[in-house]
Design an enzyme around this catalytic site. Structure first.
Site, mmCIF file in Angstrom:
data_model
loop_
_atom_site.group_PDB
_atom_site.id
_atom_site.type_symbol
_atom_site.label_atom_id
_atom_site.label_comp_id
_atom_site.label_asym_id
_atom_site.label_seq_id
_atom_site.Cartn_x
_atom_site.Cartn_y
_atom_site.Cartn_z
ATOM 1 N N TYR A 1 -3.326 -26.349 -7.718
ATOM 2 C CA TYR A 1 -3.358 -27.499 -6.805
ATOM 3 C C TYR A 1 -3.883 -28.731 -7.525
ATOM 4 O O TYR A 1 -3.235 -29.786 -7.542
ATOM 5 C CB TYR A 1 -4.239 -27.196 -5.581
ATOM 6 C CG TYR A 1 -4.640 -28.457 -4.828
ATOM 7 C CD1 TYR A 1 -3.705 -29.162 -4.087
ATOM 8 C CD2 TYR A 1 -5.944 -28.956 -4.894
ATOM 9 C CE1 TYR A 1 -4.068 -30.342 -3.423
ATOM 10 C CE2 TYR A 1 -6.308 -30.122 -4.235
ATOM 11 C CZ TYR A 1 -5.364 -30.811 -3.497
ATOM 12 O OH TYR A 1 -5.709 -31.975 -2.850
ATOM 13 N N THR B 1 -7.307 -36.984 -5.340
ATOM 14 C CA THR B 1 -8.467 -36.183 -4.913
ATOM 15 C C THR B 1 -9.528 -36.116 -6.005
ATOM 16 O O THR B 1 -9.205 -36.264 -7.204
ATOM 17 C CB THR B 1 -8.004 -34.749 -4.559
ATOM 18 O OG1 THR B 1 -9.153 -33.907 -4.446
ATOM 19 C CG2 THR B 1 -7.108 -34.150 -5.633
ATOM 20 N N ASP B 2 -10.768 -35.849 -5.601
ATOM 21 C CA ASP B 2 -11.830 -35.686 -6.605
ATOM 22 C C ASP B 2 -11.618 -34.432 -7.446
ATOM 23 O O ASP B 2 -12.211 -34.281 -8.513
ATOM 24 C CB ASP B 2 -13.221 -35.663 -5.937
ATOM 25 C CG ASP B 2 -13.435 -34.531 -4.943
ATOM 26 O OD1 ASP B 2 -12.489 -33.755 -4.685
ATOM 27 O OD2 ASP B 2 -14.559 -34.423 -4.407
ATOM 28 N N GLU B 3 -10.741 -33.519 -6.963
ATOM 29 C CA GLU B 3 -10.527 -32.275 -7.716
ATOM 30 C C GLU B 3 -9.859 -32.518 -9.064
ATOM 31 O O GLU B 3 -9.853 -31.640 -9.921
ATOM 32 C CB GLU B 3 -9.717 -31.270 -6.885
ATOM 33 C CG GLU B 3 -10.475 -30.825 -5.663
ATOM 34 C CD GLU B 3 -9.970 -29.535 -5.049
ATOM 35 O OE1 GLU B 3 -9.303 -28.745 -5.733
ATOM 36 O OE2 GLU B 3 -10.264 -29.321 -3.863
ATOM 37 N N LYS C 1 -2.022 -32.285 -8.509
ATOM 38 C CA LYS C 1 -2.489 -33.587 -8.013
ATOM 39 C C LYS C 1 -2.808 -34.523 -9.182
ATOM 40 O O LYS C 1 -2.560 -35.727 -9.106
ATOM 41 C CB LYS C 1 -3.732 -33.415 -7.127
ATOM 42 C CG LYS C 1 -3.476 -32.768 -5.784
ATOM 43 C CD LYS C 1 -2.581 -33.594 -4.856
ATOM 44 C CE LYS C 1 -3.245 -34.852 -4.364
ATOM 45 N NZ LYS C 1 -2.382 -35.580 -3.384
HETATM 46 P P1 NAD Z 1 -2.501 -31.240 5.016
HETATM 47 O O1 NAD Z 1 -2.101 -29.995 4.297
HETATM 48 O O2 NAD Z 1 -3.287 -31.133 6.276
HETATM 49 O O3 NAD Z 1 -1.206 -32.119 5.350
HETATM 50 C C1 NAD Z 1 -0.152 -32.282 4.437
HETATM 51 C C2 NAD Z 1 1.029 -32.879 5.205
HETATM 52 O O4 NAD Z 1 2.082 -33.123 4.244
HETATM 53 C C3 NAD Z 1 1.619 -31.960 6.267
HETATM 54 O O5 NAD Z 1 1.893 -32.685 7.452
HETATM 55 C C4 NAD Z 1 2.892 -31.440 5.651
HETATM 56 O O6 NAD Z 1 3.912 -31.139 6.597
HETATM 57 C C5 NAD Z 1 3.290 -32.612 4.763
HETATM 58 N N1 NAD Z 1 4.145 -32.205 3.635
HETATM 59 C C6 NAD Z 1 3.937 -31.172 2.778
HETATM 60 N N2 NAD Z 1 4.941 -31.108 1.884
HETATM 61 C C7 NAD Z 1 5.779 -32.133 2.167
HETATM 62 C C8 NAD Z 1 6.979 -32.604 1.593
HETATM 63 N N3 NAD Z 1 7.536 -31.979 0.532
HETATM 64 N N4 NAD Z 1 7.562 -33.710 2.110
HETATM 65 C C9 NAD Z 1 7.027 -34.336 3.196
HETATM 66 N N5 NAD Z 1 5.908 -33.915 3.794
HETATM 67 C C10 NAD Z 1 5.282 -32.832 3.287
HETATM 68 O O7 NAD Z 1 -3.279 -32.107 3.923
HETATM 69 P P2 NAD Z 1 -4.540 -33.073 4.070
HETATM 70 O O8 NAD Z 1 -5.771 -32.275 3.983
HETATM 71 O O9 NAD Z 1 -4.307 -33.970 5.227
HETATM 72 O O10 NAD Z 1 -4.412 -33.910 2.726
HETATM 73 C C11 NAD Z 1 -3.599 -35.075 2.682
HETATM 74 C C12 NAD Z 1 -3.632 -35.652 1.282
HETATM 75 O O11 NAD Z 1 -4.969 -35.978 0.921
HETATM 76 C C13 NAD Z 1 -3.140 -34.680 0.209
HETATM 77 O O12 NAD Z 1 -2.407 -35.427 -0.738
HETATM 78 C C14 NAD Z 1 -4.424 -34.135 -0.423
HETATM 79 O O13 NAD Z 1 -4.213 -33.795 -1.756
HETATM 80 C C15 NAD Z 1 -5.328 -35.342 -0.293
HETATM 81 N N6 NAD Z 1 -6.775 -35.056 -0.179
HETATM 82 C C16 NAD Z 1 -7.226 -34.181 0.765
HETATM 83 C C17 NAD Z 1 -8.598 -33.978 0.904
HETATM 84 C C18 NAD Z 1 -9.149 -33.044 1.955
HETATM 85 O O14 NAD Z 1 -10.369 -32.835 1.986
HETATM 86 N N7 NAD Z 1 -8.345 -32.474 2.829
HETATM 87 C C19 NAD Z 1 -9.501 -34.657 0.060
HETATM 88 C C20 NAD Z 1 -8.990 -35.541 -0.907
HETATM 89 C C21 NAD Z 1 -7.625 -35.742 -1.013
HETATM 90 O O1 TDX Z 2 -12.781 -19.030 3.890
HETATM 91 C C1 TDX Z 2 -13.300 -19.831 3.067
HETATM 92 N N1 TDX Z 2 -14.508 -19.527 2.549
HETATM 93 C C2 TDX Z 2 -15.139 -20.305 1.622
HETATM 94 O O2 TDX Z 2 -16.243 -19.990 1.166
HETATM 95 C C3 TDX Z 2 -12.653 -21.043 2.657
HETATM 96 C C4 TDX Z 2 -11.311 -21.419 3.213
HETATM 97 C C5 TDX Z 2 -13.290 -21.829 1.732
HETATM 98 N N2 TDX Z 2 -14.497 -21.465 1.203
HETATM 99 C C6 TDX Z 2 -15.134 -22.343 0.214
HETATM 100 C C7 TDX Z 2 -14.270 -22.743 -0.976
HETATM 101 C C8 TDX Z 2 -14.779 -24.122 -1.325
HETATM 102 O O3 TDX Z 2 -15.903 -24.021 -2.167
HETATM 103 O O4 TDX Z 2 -15.431 -23.587 0.871
HETATM 104 C C9 TDX Z 2 -15.225 -24.697 0.010
HETATM 105 C C10 TDX Z 2 -14.196 -25.631 0.649
HETATM 106 O O5 TDX Z 2 -12.953 -24.963 0.610
HETATM 107 P P1 TDX Z 2 -11.615 -25.653 1.183
HETATM 108 O O6 TDX Z 2 -11.844 -26.072 2.586
HETATM 109 O O7 TDX Z 2 -10.468 -24.756 0.865
HETATM 110 O O8 TDX Z 2 -11.561 -27.016 0.328
HETATM 111 P P2 TDX Z 2 -11.551 -27.291 -1.247
HETATM 112 O O9 TDX Z 2 -11.034 -26.154 -2.019
HETATM 113 O O10 TDX Z 2 -12.900 -27.851 -1.594
HETATM 114 O O11 TDX Z 2 -10.429 -28.470 -1.305
HETATM 115 C C11 TDX Z 2 -10.446 -29.539 -0.319
HETATM 116 O O12 TDX Z 2 -11.041 -30.696 -0.853
HETATM 117 C C12 TDX Z 2 -10.342 -31.424 -1.830
HETATM 118 C C13 TDX Z 2 -9.040 -29.861 0.171
HETATM 119 O O13 TDX Z 2 -8.439 -28.693 0.703
HETATM 120 C C14 TDX Z 2 -8.206 -30.460 -0.916
HETATM 121 O O14 TDX Z 2 -6.924 -30.816 -0.416
HETATM 122 C C15 TDX Z 2 -8.906 -31.687 -1.427
HETATM 123 O O15 TDX Z 2 -8.192 -32.253 -2.505
#
Ligand code: NAD
Ligand code: TDX
Length: 339
Positions: free
Chosen positions: A153, A125-127, A157
């Site tokens: 988190y 992730t970019d985080e 990562k």
């Molecule tokens: P999500 O939370 O929606 O899904 C995570 C999935 O992983 C779920 O289906 C959960 O059941 C499964 N899981 C959790 N723990 C597990 C374990 N111990 N063994 C097997 N399965 C397990 O997450 P997401 O938003 O789809 O993110 C997916 C990946 O992408 C993550 O690695 C996250 O760090 C990365 N990522 C997410 C974002 C974003 O914006 N959501 C951006 C960049 C990177």
């Molecule tokens: O209720 C809210 N109010 C609010 O202001 C929530 C849930 C979030 N926020 C803000 C926090 C962040 O600045 O919105 C922004 C986005 O929040 P999230 O959706 O929780 O995402 P973020 O923390 O940016 O992380 C996401 O992007 C990078 C994903 O959840 C991560 O898994 C990924 O790595």
């Protein structure tokens, strides 16, 4: 080819499963997922009707279960999406983030070494880069930017990301790593910003914006992320890191206002609440490398993607109503009541 997609019952993983079934019809796709609160088998209902798809329930941190997955399914490629992914939950309970995100990644890669693999891809992730100041729009994260994490988190990562690169250097494991910006689109779990705001607005509930809402995220439509990972699997160089992002930076408050406007709801629903601890200010990916070297460019503009996403939540009420009527209610009360 047999491709294991871990975390394929979550948001991005499930979109990737559907992407592969559509674009790689000759491949077998095996979803390995523990079905935590974020995993959802309803999301995979259509996939389960496809004979090229198999679902296996299991934890990536469980060595025995992972070994049996490898013996049974003989994967040539593993794409690891499985993770605890929500920053706010990591602030509450860091332990599970270290177990799944760091140790789970290690267990998966140990199995890859033991059984042999053509490619292990780590979805990072970019985080991992930490954040950028709001008053320096000229700064972007490149693949060589120092890692500088803020939350449990992102630290977990970053640990997994570095461990993946270490397994390449030390053991010669054929790995690639991608670091993507914030995704949005179908099947996004309702605790994250965009789905939470859509769902609350649809119910005329308050929209809880952390602090002033000036934090900036770089939003990418999930299908563009899936296409980028697929391209890295096809053409990416082993041992390399690829940033993924579409230069689409938005302040949270502006995203929330767009959602309200699209839904015809009043801005009076916005409620500014206590800020997230250690809240990252701005994320901004420089995707030059993946564009130049692999030819990737995002296809979906934000105004199109956000409309499609809102439409998806309007037409899939049952999907999210089932989620928010369960354990989610306790989560919501814990996070937002009296915030
Ligand atoms: P999500 O939370 O929606 O899904 C995570 C999935 O992983 C779920 O289906 C959960 O059941 C499964 N899981 C959790 N723990 C597990 C374990 N111990 N063994 C097997 N399965 C397990 O997450 P997401 O938003 O789809 O993110 C997916 C990946 O992408 C993550 O690695 C996250 O760090 C990365 N990522 C997410 C974002 C974003 O914006 N959501 C951006 C960049 C990177
Ligand atoms: O209720 C809210 N109010 C609010 O202001 C929530 C849930 C979030 N926020 C803000 C926090 C962040 O600045 O919105 C922004 C986005 O929040 P999230 O959706 O929780 O995402 P973020 O923390 O940016 O992380 C996401 O992007 C990078 C994903 O959840 C991560 O898994 C990924 O790595």
């Amino acid at each position: 080819m047999n491709i294991v997609v871990t975390g394929g019952a979550g948001f991005i993983g499930s979109n990737f499963v559907y992407y592969l079934l559509k674009h790689r019809p000759a491949d077998r796709v095996i979803c390995y997922d523990a079905l935590t609160y974020a995993g959802n088998l309803h999301t995979l209902e259509a996939a389960r009707k496809n004979e090229n798809f198999t679902f296996v329930r299991g934890d990536i941190a469980d060595r025995e279960a992972v070994a049996s997955l490898f013996r049974q399914e003989k994967p040539e490629v593993v794409v690891n999406f499985a993770a605890e992914s929500h920053v706010d939950r990591s602030i509450e309970t860091p332990d599970i983030f270290l177990k799944t995100n760091v140790l789970g990644t290690q267990v998966l890669m140990d199995a890859c070494r033991q059984f042999g693999i053509r490619r292990y891809h780590q979805v990072s992730t970019d985080e991992v880069y930490g954040d950028l100041p709001l008053d320096r729009p000229d700064l972007f994260f490149t693949e060589t930017t120092n890692l500088h994490t803020s939350s449990p988190y992102s630290a977990s990562k970053a640990g997994a990301d570095l461990l993946t690169l270490a397994y390449h250097r030390t053991y010669g494991l054929p790995v690639t790593v991608s670091r993507c910006s914030n995704n949005y689109g179908p099947y996004h779990f309702p605790e994250k910003l965009i789905p939470l705001m859509i769902i609350n607005a649809l119910q005329d509930k308050k929209l809880p914006v952390y602090g002033a809402g000036e934090n900036v995220r770089d939003w990418l439509y999930v299908e563009d992320h899936c296409a980028a990972i697929d391209l890295i699997l096809q053409k990416g160089k082993v041992g390399e890191i690829y940033n993924i992002g579409g230069h689409n930076e938005r302040r949270n408050i502006d995203v929330v206002k767009i959602i309200l406007k699209e839904l015809g709801k009043p801005e009076s629903l916005i409620e500014h609440v206590t800020d997230r601890k250690g809240h990252d200010r701005r994320y901004a990916i420089d995707p030059t490398k993946i564009h130049r070297e692999l030819g990737w460019l995002p296809q979906t503009k934000f105004d199109v993607g956000i409309k499609a996403t809102i439409e998806w939540y309007l037409t899939h009420r049952q999907w999210w109503e089932t989620i928010i009527s369960g354990e989610y209610r306790n989560y919501y009360a814990r996070m937002y009541d009296e915030r």
